[in-house]
Design an enzyme around this catalytic site. Sequence first.
Site, short mmCIF file in Angstrom:
data_model
loop_
_atom_site.label_atom_id
_atom_site.label_comp_id
_atom_site.label_asym_id
_atom_site.label_seq_id
_atom_site.Cartn_x
_atom_site.Cartn_y
_atom_site.Cartn_z
N CYS A 1 -3.34 -4.24 8.42
CA CYS A 1 -4.43 -3.83 7.53
C CYS A 1 -5.48 -4.91 7.34
CB CYS A 1 -3.87 -3.45 6.16
SG CYS A 1 -3.08 -1.84 6.18
N ARG B 1 -5.76 -0.93 -3.05
CA ARG B 1 -4.84 0.17 -2.69
C ARG B 1 -3.43 0.00 -3.24
NH1 ARG B 1 -5.66 -3.56 0.68
NH2 ARG B 1 -4.00 -4.51 1.88
N LYS C 1 5.12 -10.00 -5.68
CA LYS C 1 4.91 -8.55 -5.73
C LYS C 1 6.11 -7.81 -6.33
CE LYS C 1 1.55 -7.77 -2.08
NZ LYS C 1 1.29 -7.14 -0.77
N ASN D 1 4.17 -4.60 9.57
CA ASN D 1 4.24 -5.26 10.88
C ASN D 1 5.35 -4.63 11.72
OD1 ASN D 1 6.84 -7.13 10.79
ND2 ASN D 1 5.89 -7.14 8.77
N LEU E 1 -5.53 -5.21 -4.33
CA LEU E 1 -5.69 -4.30 -5.47
C LEU E 1 -6.47 -3.03 -5.14
CD1 LEU E 1 -6.39 -6.98 -8.24
CD2 LEU E 1 -4.20 -5.92 -7.65
N GLY F 1 0.81 -1.23 0.00
CA GLY F 1 0.00 0.00 0.00
C GLY F 1 0.83 1.27 0.00
N ASP G 1 10.30 -7.40 -0.70
CA ASP G 1 8.97 -7.91 -0.34
C ASP G 1 8.94 -9.38 -0.70
OD1 ASP G 1 6.13 -8.44 -0.14
OD2 ASP G 1 5.80 -6.28 -0.36
N CYS H 1 15.70 6.63 25.29
CA CYS H 1 15.15 5.75 24.25
C CYS H 1 15.91 4.41 24.22
CB CYS H 1 15.28 6.45 22.88
SG CYS H 1 14.95 5.36 21.48
ZN LIG Z 1 15.29 6.84 19.74
#
Ligand SMILES: [Zn+2]
Length: 386
Positions: free
Chosen positions: A307, A190, A203, A248, A188, A158, A179, A364
């Site tokens: 999705c 999108r 794909k 994902n 199809l 998409g 992919d 982080c």
């Molecule tokens: Zn970070």
Amino acid sequence: MTSAREQLLAELAVRIEQVAPQEASVRHALGAMLIDVREDDERAAGTAAGAIGIARASLQARIAAIVPDRNTPILTLCGGGARSLLAADTLQQLGYTHVASVSGGFKRWRAENLPLHFDQFDADAAERYSRHLVLPEVGAAGQVKLGKARIALIGAGGLGSPAALYLAAAGTGTLTLIDDDKVEKSNLQRQVLHTDARVGMAKTESARMTLAALNPRVHIQSRGERLRATNVEALIRDHDVVIDGADNFSTRYLLDAACRHLKIPLVYGAVHRFTGQVSVFDARRADSPCYRCLFPAPPAAEDAPNCAEAGVLGVLPGIIGLLQASEAIKLVLGIGTPLVGRLLCFDALAAAFRELRLRRDPECPGCGINVEFTGYEDIARICASH
Ligand SMILES: [Zn+2]
């Protein structure tokens, strides 16, 4: 006794403005089109940097497609400054109002050590990219940059579909499509790279066919593999920009880690039902947040539907994927303000964009100050446990 040609050249020299290569180079930097009117084989040995090659004989037939606005300033260049006068005369007769000839031609340009380039910018490229070439922010120099750029797309779905279509059309040198899925009918709605007749095809192959038909100049690399800890670096290394069109979280965390480690800017995009978001994580910049500043840990599987489970309005990945393509092109060209430190959110039902500030988080788990790189396997396992 002078020949008719010499007489004509003497007349043109009076009537047509002639500029020294140095001055031409300045005007070119300010947006004037520089057109090398020598033959293809002459240009193959080098031309002025940013010049567009259109042999004088085909100037009349091709110029309107390449420079549609007759008020665009044009500089003509040839070997020694004679043919460029004739070419300038032709352009004036065609109605171009700001035409000048570079005196001394390429010979003098080179002698004065002005920038050169040796990749031929042929007439096909000049016509194909003409609407870029007239933009001073892109121009021939920018188009050459695009032509050398290597962009990796994770997912030919998409988000990857619109991004790949426009990046190919724009003249990206190499597009690497990663992919491992096959085209399904439900894609199809999108995933506009694919067609009804190609349901069941890989794909990457379906995408390659579409992109090659759109712009045969672009080099397409198909990688029918799923991104894993063991192959992620090999797949994205040597690229200038990576576009995240994954569906994902496991792939996204892996991609984020690899882009951070390899210092490749990552253009993130995601869609969910009627909303989408996009940002740029640029590990080359000390102030840039990463994906994990935004999502420190993967959500539980039930909180992260893809999705297939949640549904998505078909046009939404089109909009977000094109914003990603736009960011990628800006990064390659070094123009504008990238979405670094900003999360741009789009709500299709409200038809509204909203921008959130994203700061780099010193705590982080991805790019935090005390975090050490320990390889990719652990990051992949975090996701696998959900
Ligand atoms: Zn970070």
